[in-house]
Design an enzyme around this catalytic site. Structure first.
Site, PDB file in Angstrom:
ATOM      1  N   PHE A  21       0.857  -1.173   0.000  1.00  0.00           N
ATOM      2  CA  PHE A  21       0.000   0.000   0.000  1.00  0.00           C
ATOM      3  C   PHE A  21       0.897   1.227   0.000  1.00  0.00           C
ATOM      4  CE2 PHE A  21      -4.503   1.045   1.508  1.00  0.00           C
ATOM      5  CZ  PHE A  21      -5.083   0.286   0.524  1.00  0.00           C
TER       6      PHE A  21
ATOM      7  N   GLN B   8      -7.458  14.772   4.217  1.00  0.00           N
ATOM      8  CA  GLN B   8      -6.856  13.990   3.151  1.00  0.00           C
ATOM      9  C   GLN B   8      -7.766  13.953   1.935  1.00  0.00           C
ATOM     10  OE1 GLN B   8      -6.294   9.468   3.411  1.00  0.00           O
ATOM     11  NE2 GLN B   8      -4.249  10.321   3.527  1.00  0.00           N
TER      12      GLN B   8
ATOM     13  N   HIS C 244      -8.321  11.989  -1.483  1.00  0.00           N
ATOM     14  CA  HIS C 244      -7.896  10.734  -2.093  1.00  0.00           C
ATOM     15  C   HIS C 244      -7.686  10.960  -3.572  1.00  0.00           C
ATOM     16  CE1 HIS C 244      -7.716   6.558  -3.258  1.00  0.00           C
ATOM     17  NE2 HIS C 244      -7.624   6.235  -1.983  1.00  0.00           N
TER      18      HIS C 244
ATOM     19  N   LEU D 162     -14.986   6.021  -4.289  1.00  0.00           N
ATOM     20  CA  LEU D 162     -13.556   5.790  -4.201  1.00  0.00           C
ATOM     21  C   LEU D 162     -13.092   4.541  -4.952  1.00  0.00           C
ATOM     22  CD1 LEU D 162     -11.121   6.488  -1.737  1.00  0.00           C
ATOM     23  CD2 LEU D 162     -11.558   4.070  -1.703  1.00  0.00           C
TER      24      LEU D 162
ATOM     25  N   GLU E 290      -6.816   2.396  -3.283  1.00  0.00           N
ATOM     26  CA  GLU E 290      -5.397   2.460  -3.512  1.00  0.00           C
ATOM     27  C   GLU E 290      -4.872   1.093  -3.907  1.00  0.00           C
ATOM     28  OE1 GLU E 290      -3.890   5.051  -0.711  1.00  0.00           O
ATOM     29  OE2 GLU E 290      -1.939   4.123  -0.605  1.00  0.00           O
TER      30      GLU E 290
ATOM     31  N   ARG F 129      -0.745   9.720  -0.424  1.00  0.00           N
ATOM     32  CA  ARG F 129      -1.940  10.239  -1.086  1.00  0.00           C
ATOM     33  C   ARG F 129      -1.874  11.713  -1.433  1.00  0.00           C
ATOM     34  NH1 ARG F 129      -6.448   6.824   2.253  1.00  0.00           N
ATOM     35  NH2 ARG F 129      -5.898   4.921   1.180  1.00  0.00           N
TER      36      ARG F 129
ATOM     37  N   HIS G  67     -11.509  12.812   1.542  1.00  0.00           N
ATOM     38  CA  HIS G  67     -11.549  11.406   1.892  1.00  0.00           C
ATOM     39  C   HIS G  67     -11.509  11.161   3.395  1.00  0.00           C
ATOM     40  CE1 HIS G  67     -11.126   7.168   1.613  1.00  0.00           C
ATOM     41  NE2 HIS G  67      -9.869   7.138   1.979  1.00  0.00           N
TER      42      HIS G  67
ATOM     43  N   ARG H 111      -2.632  10.711   6.645  1.00  0.00           N
ATOM     44  CA  ARG H 111      -2.862   9.323   7.022  1.00  0.00           C
ATOM     45  C   ARG H 111      -2.393   8.399   5.907  1.00  0.00           C
ATOM     46  NH1 ARG H 111      -6.950   5.280   6.066  1.00  0.00           N
ATOM     47  NH2 ARG H 111      -8.024   6.686   4.638  1.00  0.00           N
TER      48      ARG H 111
HETATM   49  C1  LIG Z   1     -14.472   5.093   0.652  1.00  0.00           C
HETATM   50  C2  LIG Z   1     -13.557   4.917   1.820  1.00  0.00           C
HETATM   51  C3  LIG Z   1     -12.554   3.956   1.791  1.00  0.00           C
HETATM   52  C4  LIG Z   1     -11.694   3.758   2.861  1.00  0.00           C
HETATM   53  N1  LIG Z   1     -10.746   2.787   2.797  1.00  0.00           N
HETATM   54  C5  LIG Z   1      -9.957   2.560   3.868  1.00  0.00           C
HETATM   55  C6  LIG Z   1      -8.993   1.514   3.873  1.00  0.00           C
HETATM   56  O1  LIG Z   1      -8.869   0.775   2.908  1.00  0.00           O
HETATM   57  N2  LIG Z   1      -8.240   1.307   4.948  1.00  0.00           N
HETATM   58  C7  LIG Z   1      -8.378   2.087   6.047  1.00  0.00           C
HETATM   59  O2  LIG Z   1      -7.667   1.843   6.997  1.00  0.00           O
HETATM   60  N3  LIG Z   1      -9.266   3.095   6.085  1.00  0.00           N
HETATM   61  C8  LIG Z   1     -10.056   3.359   5.033  1.00  0.00           C
HETATM   62  N4  LIG Z   1     -10.975   4.380   5.068  1.00  0.00           N
HETATM   63  C9  LIG Z   1     -11.134   5.163   6.275  1.00  0.00           C
HETATM   64  C10 LIG Z   1     -11.972   4.443   7.291  1.00  0.00           C
HETATM   65  O3  LIG Z   1     -12.892   3.604   6.644  1.00  0.00           O
HETATM   66  C11 LIG Z   1     -12.785   5.384   8.153  1.00  0.00           C
HETATM   67  O4  LIG Z   1     -11.958   6.314   8.705  1.00  0.00           O
HETATM   68  C12 LIG Z   1     -13.442   4.617   9.256  1.00  0.00           C
HETATM   69  O5  LIG Z   1     -14.253   3.622   8.729  1.00  0.00           O
HETATM   70  C13 LIG Z   1     -14.267   5.469  10.161  1.00  0.00           C
HETATM   71  O6  LIG Z   1     -14.896   4.630  11.092  1.00  0.00           O
HETATM   72  P1  LIG Z   1     -15.660   5.168  12.317  1.00  0.00           P
HETATM   73  O7  LIG Z   1     -16.078   4.019  13.123  1.00  0.00           O
HETATM   74  O8  LIG Z   1     -14.861   6.204  12.978  1.00  0.00           O
HETATM   75  O9  LIG Z   1     -16.914   5.916  11.692  1.00  0.00           O
HETATM   76  P2  LIG Z   1     -18.103   5.426  10.760  1.00  0.00           P
HETATM   77  O10 LIG Z   1     -17.951   4.065  10.270  1.00  0.00           O
HETATM   78  O11 LIG Z   1     -18.339   6.505   9.772  1.00  0.00           O
HETATM   79  O12 LIG Z   1     -19.320   5.394  11.745  1.00  0.00           O
HETATM   80  C14 LIG Z   1     -19.891   6.521  12.289  1.00  0.00           C
HETATM   81  C15 LIG Z   1     -21.026   6.088  13.137  1.00  0.00           C
HETATM   82  O13 LIG Z   1     -21.461   7.169  13.927  1.00  0.00           O
HETATM   83  C16 LIG Z   1     -22.839   7.304  13.848  1.00  0.00           C
HETATM   84  N5  LIG Z   1     -23.165   8.696  14.046  1.00  0.00           N
HETATM   85  C17 LIG Z   1     -22.663   9.769  13.408  1.00  0.00           C
HETATM   86  N6  LIG Z   1     -23.217  10.884  13.859  1.00  0.00           N
HETATM   87  C18 LIG Z   1     -24.091  10.520  14.822  1.00  0.00           C
HETATM   88  C19 LIG Z   1     -24.981  11.231  15.666  1.00  0.00           C
HETATM   89  N7  LIG Z   1     -25.101  12.530  15.611  1.00  0.00           N
HETATM   90  N8  LIG Z   1     -25.732  10.520  16.511  1.00  0.00           N
HETATM   91  C20 LIG Z   1     -25.652   9.174  16.568  1.00  0.00           C
HETATM   92  N9  LIG Z   1     -24.830   8.469  15.806  1.00  0.00           N
HETATM   93  C21 LIG Z   1     -24.059   9.139  14.936  1.00  0.00           C
HETATM   94  C22 LIG Z   1     -23.213   6.761  12.511  1.00  0.00           C
HETATM   95  O14 LIG Z   1     -24.506   6.269  12.540  1.00  0.00           O
HETATM   96  C23 LIG Z   1     -22.220   5.641  12.349  1.00  0.00           C
HETATM   97  O15 LIG Z   1     -22.731   4.470  12.926  1.00  0.00           O
HETATM   98  C24 LIG Z   1     -11.819   4.591   3.989  1.00  0.00           C
HETATM   99  C25 LIG Z   1     -12.823   5.552   4.025  1.00  0.00           C
HETATM  100  C26 LIG Z   1     -13.677   5.738   2.956  1.00  0.00           C
HETATM  101  C27 LIG Z   1     -14.714   6.797   3.019  1.00  0.00           C
END
Ligand SMILES: Cc1cc2nc3c(=O)[nH]c(=O)nc-3n(C[C@H](O)[C@H](O)[C@H](O)COP(=O)(O)OP(=O)(O)OC[C@H]3O[C@@H](n4cnc5c(N)ncnc54)[C@H](O)[C@@H]3O)c2cc1C
Ligand code: HEM
Ligand code: SF4
Ligand code: F3S
Ligand code: FES
Lengths: 123, 292, 131, 617
Positions: free
Chosen positions: D113, D233, D235, D245, D248, D281, D346, D381
Site C-alpha cells: 500500500f 486527506q 484521495h 472511491l 489504492e 496520497r 476522503h 494518514r
Molecule cells: C471510501 C472509503 C474507503 C476507505 N478505505 C480505507 C482503507 O482501505 N483502509 C483504512 O484503513 N481506512 C479506510 N478508510 C477510512 C476508514 O474507513 C474510516 O476512517 C473509518 O471507517 C471510520 O470509522 P468510524 O467508526 O470512525 O466511523 P463510521 O464508520 O463513519 O461510523 C460513524 C457512526 O457514527 C454514527 N453517528 C454519526 N453521527 C451521529 C450522531 N449525531 N448521533 C448518533 N450516531 C451518529 C453513525 O450512525 C455511524 O454508525 C476509507 C474511508 C472511505 C470513506
C-alpha cells in the site's frame, strides 16, 4: 444419536417426499395418460376394459401406488401452499386434519373402486 | 410546484403574546424568507423546464401524522437530468429543491450501506445503484412492498433484522489457535463463501419473495444466505455445521423456499441466493440420510 | 402480513405485471397443482360410480365423454397437467442444483412445449365427439 | 431517561469495537447511532488493515512508516500503540470469522500500500471495511449488546465548569428518528464518541451523506479541544461524477496513472521518482491536480487510472468490486478502458483531542475512530491505517471507559503543560452568529442562566435535555425562513473551492466570509416538515449546524498553519517548517467562539526518537 432423529423436522421429510413422488408421478402419469387417451380413447372406455386391466396384479398395484402418491403429492402440495401463506396455529391444525381425512376418503374410495373392477383383490 | 401539504394558518393566540417589535421583525423575516423560497422554487422549476432533459418521477408519499398525507398518494417531480444521475440523486434533488419533507433512507451513495432499497418501476433496487437512463418514464418510486411503511419511502426494517439475527449470525468454533495466530482457510473455501459475505442487509430480496410476504415466520433469503455463509465456512468445523443445519431445517427455514428466484434477481450484490438455499436443502437432506 | 395502513390500489393492483419469470412459474405451478388435485378428487368420484353397477359406470363415462364441454375441459386438463409436469421437472432440476442460471429460459421452454403438446393432441381429444 | 454504564455514540468500526471491549469488561453498555450499525460508513472501506503480521516485518517499521507518512505530526506514543496493537487486533478479527483473502498456505493475504515499506495491508478483497463492519456487528449480536439504532445524538450532557479540564460528561441527548421523541441518556461511567468522518463539509467526497462530523462538533461545543482540523486527506482516485472511491489497492496491485498525453506523469514529471503511483496520497493528489491545472488533464477535470495490463484474472481475483463500482457509478468498464479519476475529500486526520486511551480532557468523555485525533495520522494518514485505528483505539476507549486498569497515558489533553496561546487573523468575526453574552458550553443560549457545575449527573442530563427540546421545538415551530439545504450547499461549494488540496491565504479568507454568511443565514433556518415521524429535514438541519462549525475550524486551522506539511499545502509557504511548526493546531470553543492554541508534537517513542526527515517517495 437418537436426538438427531427427532430433530429431523417433518418439513424436510415432506419436502423430500414431495420431490420423490413427483419423480414417480412423471412416469406413471405419462403412462396413464398414454394408455387412457391415446391408446384407448376416452369415449371408448367401458367397465369391461377397466376390469380387464385391473385384474392384472401389476397394473392393480401400480394404480393403487399411483393413487397414494398422487394423493400425497397433491394434498401435501396444497398444505404447503397454505403454510406458505402464513397459515398457523389452530387453523393450521384444523386444515391438517381436514386434508388428512379428505386424503383418507379419497384413497379408500379409490381402492374400493379398483377392487370392484378387479372383482376382489387380484392375486 | 411544491407538493408540501398546505401550511396551516397561524394560530391567533400564539401571535398575541409576542411583542409588536418582534412581530414586525418576524414579519420582515418571513417576507424575506418567502421571497427566497419563491425565488428558489421558481429557479428550480425554471432549471427543470429549460434543461434539455428532465426526468419525470412519481414518488409514493405517506405520513401517518400529517393531515393530507395520511391517504397514500403519488407526487410528481420533474428533475433535470445530468449524465450518470441515479434514482437516489434524483430523489435528493427533488428533496433539496422542491419538498424538503420527502423522506427516504440513504447514506453511502455507493451501494454498500444498504439503506436505499426501493421499489423502482416495479422491482426492488438500490436507488444509488440505479441509473435513471436505464429506466422508462415516468419513474415510479415506492417503498419496498410487503413491509410496513413508516413514512414516504421509509419502511420498518425491524422484522427483517429479527430474521437476520435469528440464524445465530456470528462465527462460532470450538478450536481457535493462539491469540497471535490466524486460523487457516483454503482459498477455495474462502471463494465458496465469498459471495454470501457480500450481503448489505438491504432487504430487497425479502421484499421480492412472495413466500416471505405470505409467511411472516419464513426466515427469508437473506437470513438463509447469512447462515450459508457460516455453514459453509470450514473454519467453524463439522459440529457447528450440524447445528447450523438444524436451525435451517425448522418448519419456517429452507423448506419454505419455493425457488421463485426473484430474490436472486433483485439482489444488488449479485448473490446467488436461490443457489445457496438449494444447496442448503440438499445438505440438510444428505445430512439426515446419514442417520437412516 | 401486517400493514400499517392500506396501500390499497397501489399495493394490489398491477403488481402482477411486474412479476419475473420465476414468479410466474411459481404462480402457474400453484394454479396447475390445485387444478390437478381438484381433478383427482372428481376423477375418483366419477370412477367410483363403478361401485354401484357396471352399467352406471359405462353410461356416466360415455355420457360425459360425448359432451363437447367435457372434451374441451379435458384439453384444458391436459394443458394444466403437461405444464405442471414440465415445470415440475424444471423444479426437480433446480432442486438438484442443475441449470439455475437458465431458470427463466427453462420456464419459457416449459410454456412453449406445453403449448405444442396441447395443440398436437387436440385432434385426438376431440375425435368422435357428437354434438 | 435511559441509563447505562457506558454509552457509545456511533456504530461504525470504532463504536462497535468500543462497545465489545466495554462489554468484555463487564460494563452495561449501549450504542446509540443515527444509522443502523451495518449502515455505517466503515463498510465502504476497500483497501485493508495495516498490521505487521509476518516474518520480516515489525511494528517498529510500521511505526516508522506511519511517522514518516504523518510528516512528523503524529504523536509517537499514539503511533506506537497503534502499530503494536494492530497485529493482535487484526488476528482477533480473523478469530471472529472475518472473511479475509487468503494465500495458498491458508494464511491471511497482505498487499503493498502507499507509503509502506512492507506489504502489510491485510485485506478482504476490495471490501475490507464491509467485512470488518459486519464481522463486528455479528459479535455485537452474539453478546446481545443493546443498540438504539436510528437515534440521532444531538448534544452531550457536560457540566459547565470554566475550564474544560474540570468538566464531566454525564450523558447525551438523542432524538429518536422513528418517533420524534427526544430523550436523555445517562452514562454512569462514560460516553465514547465514534461518529466517524466529516466529508459532508465538502461537495466532492468519498464519505457518506451521514458523515457530517457530528461528534467532533458536539465535543467541540462542549469544550473539548479539537486538533489539527486543517489536515484533510484528499484521495487521489475518486470517480469524478459521484466521489466514489477507487481503492489504492488498484495502484498497489500495479495500476498506472496517465495524463491526457498518455504520459505516466508520476515519473515523467518527477512527482515521485521512487514510488510513482504508490507515493503518499497527498503527493499523488497534488500531482493530479497539477496535471489538470497545467492543461494535461482529460476534459480539464481528471486523469486516467489504468489497470488493464494486470489481466482479467488478477483483477477479478483481487479487485472485483472495482469493476462494479466503475461500471455502476461511472459507466466505464475498467477491463476495457482506463477509469477517470480525480482527487476528492476522503479523510479527516484531525478531530477531538484524545490521548492513547481515547480519553479527552473532559472526564468521562472519550473519542475513537475518525472523529478522534490521538494523533496517529498527523499531517497525513497512510492508506490502511484507519481501520487499525478503529479497532485499536476503539478497544482501548471501551476498556478505559468500562473502568479497566490501564497504563496512564503519555499524551496530555487539554490546556496543560507547555501549550502556546495564539491568534488567527480572520477577516470576519468567528464563531456562533448572533450570540448573547450568556453562552453555555454547547454554545447555545442558556435557558435559565444557571450554572450546572454543582448539579448531579442526572440533573446535567436533564438540563441538556430541556435545552435540546427547546432548540428542536423552535426549529419545528418556526413557520418560515431559510432551509438548511441551501446553507449547506453554499458552505460545501465554498470549501471545495477555497479549502481544497491547494490553499492560499485570500481564498481561505473568502471561505471564512462565506461561512460567516452561512452562519447568519442559519439564524433564520427553519424546518418545513412538521412531522414527528422520520423527520430527515430536521435532522439535516441539525447536521448543517455541525458542518458550519467544522468548516470554520478547518479553515481557521488552514489559515493559521503557515507551512506546507502533509496534506496541508500553502501557496505562500512551500516548505515544511520544523523549527516553528512541530506542533498541533488546537481549537477550543470558548463562549461560542473558537480559540486557537498550539501544543507540541511528541516525537520521542519508546525506544527511539523520530527525527524529522524529508518526506520523499
Ligand atoms: C471510501 C472509503 C474507503 C476507505 N478505505 C480505507 C482503507 O482501505 N483502509 C483504512 O484503513 N481506512 C479506510 N478508510 C477510512 C476508514 O474507513 C474510516 O476512517 C473509518 O471507517 C471510520 O470509522 P468510524 O467508526 O470512525 O466511523 P463510521 O464508520 O463513519 O461510523 C460513524 C457512526 O457514527 C454514527 N453517528 C454519526 N453521527 C451521529 C450522531 N449525531 N448521533 C448518533 N450516531 C451518529 C453513525 O450512525 C455511524 O454508525 C476509507 C474511508 C472511505 C470513506
Ligand atoms: C407428474 C408429474 C408431476 C410432477 C413432476 C410434479 C412436480 C411437483 C413439484 C416439484 C412440486 C413442488 C413445488 C414446490 O414445492 O416448490 C409440486 C407441487 C404440487 N403438485 Fe405436482 N407434480 C406432478 C403431478 C401432480 C399431480 C398428479 C397432482 C395432483 C394430484 C399434483 C399436485 C400438486 C400440488 C397441489 C402442488 C402444490 C402446488 C403449490 O405450491 O401450491 N402434482 N408438483
Ligand atoms: S441478500 Fe442481497 S438483496 Fe438480500 S439483503 Fe442481502 S444484499 Fe440485499
Ligand atoms: S424469492 Fe423466495 S421462494 Fe426462495 S428462491 Fe427466493 S427465497
Ligand atoms: S445509499 Fe447506501 S446503498 Fe444506496
Amino acid at each position: 444419536m437418537a436426538e438427531r432423529y427427532t430433530s429431523f423436522e417433518p418439513g424436510g421429510t415432506r419436502w423430500l417426499w414431495q420431490r420423490l413422488t413427483a419423480a414417480f408421478l412423471v412416469i406413471v402419469l405419462a403412462f396413464h395418460f398414454f394408455l387412457l387417451h391415446f391408446v384407448n380413447h376416452a369415449d371408448e372406455v367401458t367397465f369391461a376394459m377397466s376390469e380387464a386391466r385391473m385384474t392384472q396384479l401389476t397394473y392393480f398395484s401400480l394404480m393403487i401406488l399411483f393413487l397414494v402418491t398422487a394423493t400425497f403429492h397433491g394434498v401435501n402440495g396444497v398444505y404447503n401452499a397454505l403454510v406458505n401463506q402464513g397459515l398457523s396455529g389452530s387453523r393450521k391444525t384444523a386444515v391438517k386434519a381436514i386434508l388428512g381425512i379428505a386424503s383418507l376418503v379419497l384413497i379408500v374410495q379409490g381402492v374400493r373402486t379398483a377392487i370392484a373392477w378387479a372383482g376382489g383383490v387380484p392375486i | 410546484m411544491s407538493t408540501q401539504v398546505p401550511e396551516q394558518v397561524e394560530d391567533e393566540s400564539s401571535a398575541e403574546s409576542v411583542s409588536p417589535g418582534k412581530q414586525k421583525r418576524d414579519a420582515k423575516k418571513r417576507e424575506r424568507a418567502e421571497r427566497l423560497q419563491e425565488q428558489r422554487e421558481a429557479e428550480a422549476a425554471e432549471k427543470a423546464r429549460t434543461a434539455d432533459d428532465t426526468y419525470h418521477l412519481k414518488v409514493f408519499r405517506y405520513d401517518p401524522e400529517v393531515e393530507g398525507k395520511q391517504e397514500p398518494r403519488f407526487d410528481d417531480f420533474y428533475v433535470p437530468y445530468k449524465q450518470g444521475m441515479t434514482v437516489l440523486d434524483a430523489l435528493m434533488w427533488a428533496r433539496d429543491h422542491y419538498d424538503s419533507s420527502l423522506t427516504f433512507r440513504h447514506s453511502c451513495r455507493q451501494a454498500i450501506c444498504g439503506s436505499d432499497a426501493l421499489f423502482v418501476n416495479g422491482s426492488q433496487r438500490l436507488g444509488c445503484k440505479t441509473q435513471l437512463s436505464d429506466l422508462s418514464e415516468p419513474v415510479r418510486v415506492e417503498p419496498l412492498p410487503h413491509a410496513d411503511v413508516v413514512k414516504d419511502l421509509v419502511v420498518d426494517m425491524e422484522h427483517f433484522y429479527d430474521q437476520m439475527e435469528a440464524v445465530e449470525p456470528y462465527f462460532q468454533t470450538n478450536s481457535l489457535p493462539d491469540e497471535d495466530e490466524e486460523q487457516r482457510q483454503t482459498r477455495e473455501n474462502r471463494e465458496k463463501v465469498k459471495m454470501s459475505t457480500r450481503c448489505i442487509w438491504c432487504s430487497a430480496c425479502m421484499s421480492s419473495c412472495n413466500i416471505a410476504a405470505g409467511d411472516n415466520e419464513y426466515l427469508g433469503p437473506a437470513a438463509i444466505n447469512k447462515a450459508y455463509r457460516f455453514a459453509m465456512d470450514e473454519r467453524e468445523g463439522e459440529e457447528m455445521k450440524q447445528r447450523r443445519l438444524e436451525i435451517l431445517e425448522q418448519e419456517h427455514g429452507v423448506w419454505r423456499c419455493q425457488t421463485q428466484f426473484s430474490c436472486t434477481e433483485v439482489c444488488p450484490k449479485d448473490i446467488p441466493l436461490t443457489e445457496h438455499i438449494q444447496e442448503l436443502k440438499r445438505e440438510a437432506i444428505k445430512n439426515n440420510l446419514k442417520f437412516w | 402480513m401486517s400493514q400499517s395502513y392500506n396501500r390499497g390500489l397501489i399495493e394490489d393492483f398491477g403488481r402482477w405485471r411486474e412479476f419475473s419469470a420465476g414468479m410466474w412459474a411459481w404462480i402457474f405451478h400453484k394454479f396447475t397443482g390445485w387444478v390437478l388435485v381438484g381433478y383427482l378428487f372428481t376423477h375418483i368420484a366419477v370412477l367410483s360410480t363403478a361401485l354401484t353397477s357396471e352399467a352406471a359406470y359405462t353410461t356416466t363415462i360415455q355420457a360425459l365423454e360425448s359432451l363437447l364441454v367435457v372434451r374441451i375441459l379435458e384439453v384444458g386438463l391436459l394443458a394444466v397437467a403437461v405444464f405442471h409436469i414440465l415445470n415440475g421437472l424444471r423444479l426437480l432440476f433446480v432442486d438438484l442444483g442443475v441449470g439455475l442460471e437458465a431458470q427463466d429460459k427453462s420456464f419459457y421452454a416449459s410454456l412453449i412445449l406445453t403449448g405444442v403438446i396441447v395443440v398436437a393432441s387436440v385432434p385426438t381429444f376431440l375425435a368422435g365427439v357428437s354434438i | 431517561m435511559y441509563e447505562h454504564d457506558v454509552i457509545v455514540v456511533g456504530a461504525g468500526g470504532a463504536g462497535l469495537r468500543a462497545a465489545i471491549a466495554a462489554h468484555e469488561e463487564g460494563a452495561d453498555v449501549a450504542i446509540v447511532s443515527k444509522l443502523h450499525p451495518v449502515r455505517s460508513h466503515t463498510g465502504a472501506a476497500e483497501g485493508g488493515i495495516n498490521a505487521a503480521l509476518r516474518e520480516g516485518d515489525s511494528w517498529e517499521d510500521h511505526a516508522y512508516d506511519t511517522m514518516k507518512g504523518s510528516d512528523y505530526l503524529g504523536d509517537a506514543p499514539a503511533v506506537e500503540t497503534l502499530c503494536k496493537d494492530s497485529p493482535k487486533e487484526t488476528i482477533q478479527l480473523e478469530h471472529w470469522g472475518m472473511a479475509f483473502s487468503r494465500d495458498d498456505d491458508g494464511r491471511v493475504s497482505q498487499r503493498p500500500f502507499g507509503g509502506l515499506s512492507f506489504p502489510r495491508t491485510t485485506y478482504a478483497g476490495a471490501e475490507t471495511g464491509h467485512q470488518l463492519l459486519h464481522t463486528m456487528y455479528e459479535q455485537l449480536v452474539k453478546r446481545g449488546i443493546k443498540v438504539y439504532d436510528e437515534w440521532h445524538v444531538t448534544r452531550l450532557a457536560v457540566s459547565d465548569e470554566d475550564d474544560p479540564e474540570d468538566r464531566t460528561c454525564h450523558g447525551i441527548v438523542a432524538y429518536d428518528v422513528q418517533t420524534g421523541k427526544i430523550e436523555g441518556f445517562r452514562a454512569r461511567n462514560g460516553v465514547i464518541l465514534a461518529t466517524g468522518g466529516l466529508g459532508q463539509v465538502y461537495d466532492h467526497t468519498t464519505n457518506a451523506v451521514a458523515n457530517t462530523g457530528d461528534g467532533v462538533a458536539m465535543a467541540y461545543r462542549a469544550g473539548a479541544p479539537i486538533e489539527d482540523m486543517e489536515f484533510i486527506q484528499f484521495h487521489p482516485t475518486t470517480l469524478p461524477s459521484t466521489g466514489v472511491l477507487i481503492t489504492e489497492g488498484v495502484r498497489g496491485e500495479g495500476g498506472i496513472l496517465y495524463n491526457k498525453h498518455g504520459e505516466r506523469f508520476m515519473f515523467e514529471y518527477g512527482y515521485a521518482n521512487n514510488l510513482g503511483e504508490l507515493a503518499s496520497r497527498d503527493v499523488v493528489s497534488r500531482a493530479e491536480l497539477t496535471e489538470v491545472n497545467e492543461g494535461r488533464g482529460i476534459e480539464d477535470e481528471y486523469v486516467h487510472l489504468d489497470m488493464r495490463h494486470l489481466g482479467e484474472e488478477r483483477i477479478v481475483d483481487r479487485l472485483e468490486n472495482i469493476i462494479h463500482l466503475s461500471e455502476d457509478f461511472e459507466g466505464v468498464n475498467p477491463l476495457e478502458a482506463p477509469m477517470p479519476v480525480k482527487p476528492g475529500q476522503h479523510y479527516a486526520m484531525g478531530g477531538v483531542e484524545t490521548d492513547e486511551n481515547g480519553e479527552t480532557c473532559i472526564t468521562g468523555l472519550y473519542a475513537a475512530g475518525e472523529c478522534a485525533c490521538a494523533s496517529v495520522h498527523g499531517g497525513n494518514r497512510l492508506g490502511g491505517n484507519a481501520l487499525p485505528e478503529l479497532i485499536v483505539f476503539g478497544k482501548r476507549a471501551g476498556h478505559h471507559a468500562a473502568g479497566k486498569d490501564m497504563k496512564t497515558a503519555e499524551i496530555t489533553t487539554g490546556k496543560v503543560g507547555d501549550y502556546e496561546p495564539a491568534d488567527v487573523e480572520s477577516p470576519v468575526q468567528l464563531g456562533e452568529a448572533g450570540l448573547g453574552g450568556d453562552a453555555v458550553a454547547d454554545g447555545g443560549e442558556r435557558t435559565d442562566g444557571g450554572a450546572t457545575a454543582d448539579l448531579s449527573g442526572d440533573e446535567v442530563v436533564q438540563r441538556a435535555l430541556d435545552d435540546e427540546r427547546e432548540t428542536i421545538e423552535h426549529l419545528l415551530e418556526k413557520e418560515d425562513g431559510i432551509q438548511h439545504a441551501e446553507i449547506r450547499e453554499r458552505v460545501q461549494k465554498s470549501m471545495t473551492q477555497h479549502v481544497n488540496v491547494f490553499r492560499e491565504e485570500e481564498a481561505l479568507k473568502d471561505a471564512l466570509r462565506d461561512i460567516r454568511e452561512a452562519r447568519e443565514l442559519y439564524q433564520d433556518v427553519y424546518v418545513a416538515d412538521k412531522s414527528r415521524t422520520f423527520n430527515t429535514d430536521l435532522l439535516q438541519t441539525l447536521e448543517t449546524r455541525n458542518i458550519l462549525d467544522i468548516a470554520e475550524a478547518i479553515t481557521v486551522g488552514a489559515l493559521a498553519r503557515n507551512e506546507f506539511r502533509g496534506a496541508h499545502w500553502r501557496k505562500e509557504y512551500q516548505e515544511r517548517r520544523d523549527e516553528e511548526w512541530l506542533k498541533h493546531t488546537m481549537l477550543s470553543w470558548n463562549d461560542g467562539e473558537p480559540e486557537l492554541w498550539y501544543k507540541p508534537v511528541i516525537l520521542e517513542g519508546e525506544n527511539k526518537t523520530y527525527e524529522p526527515k524529508i518526506r520523499s517517495y
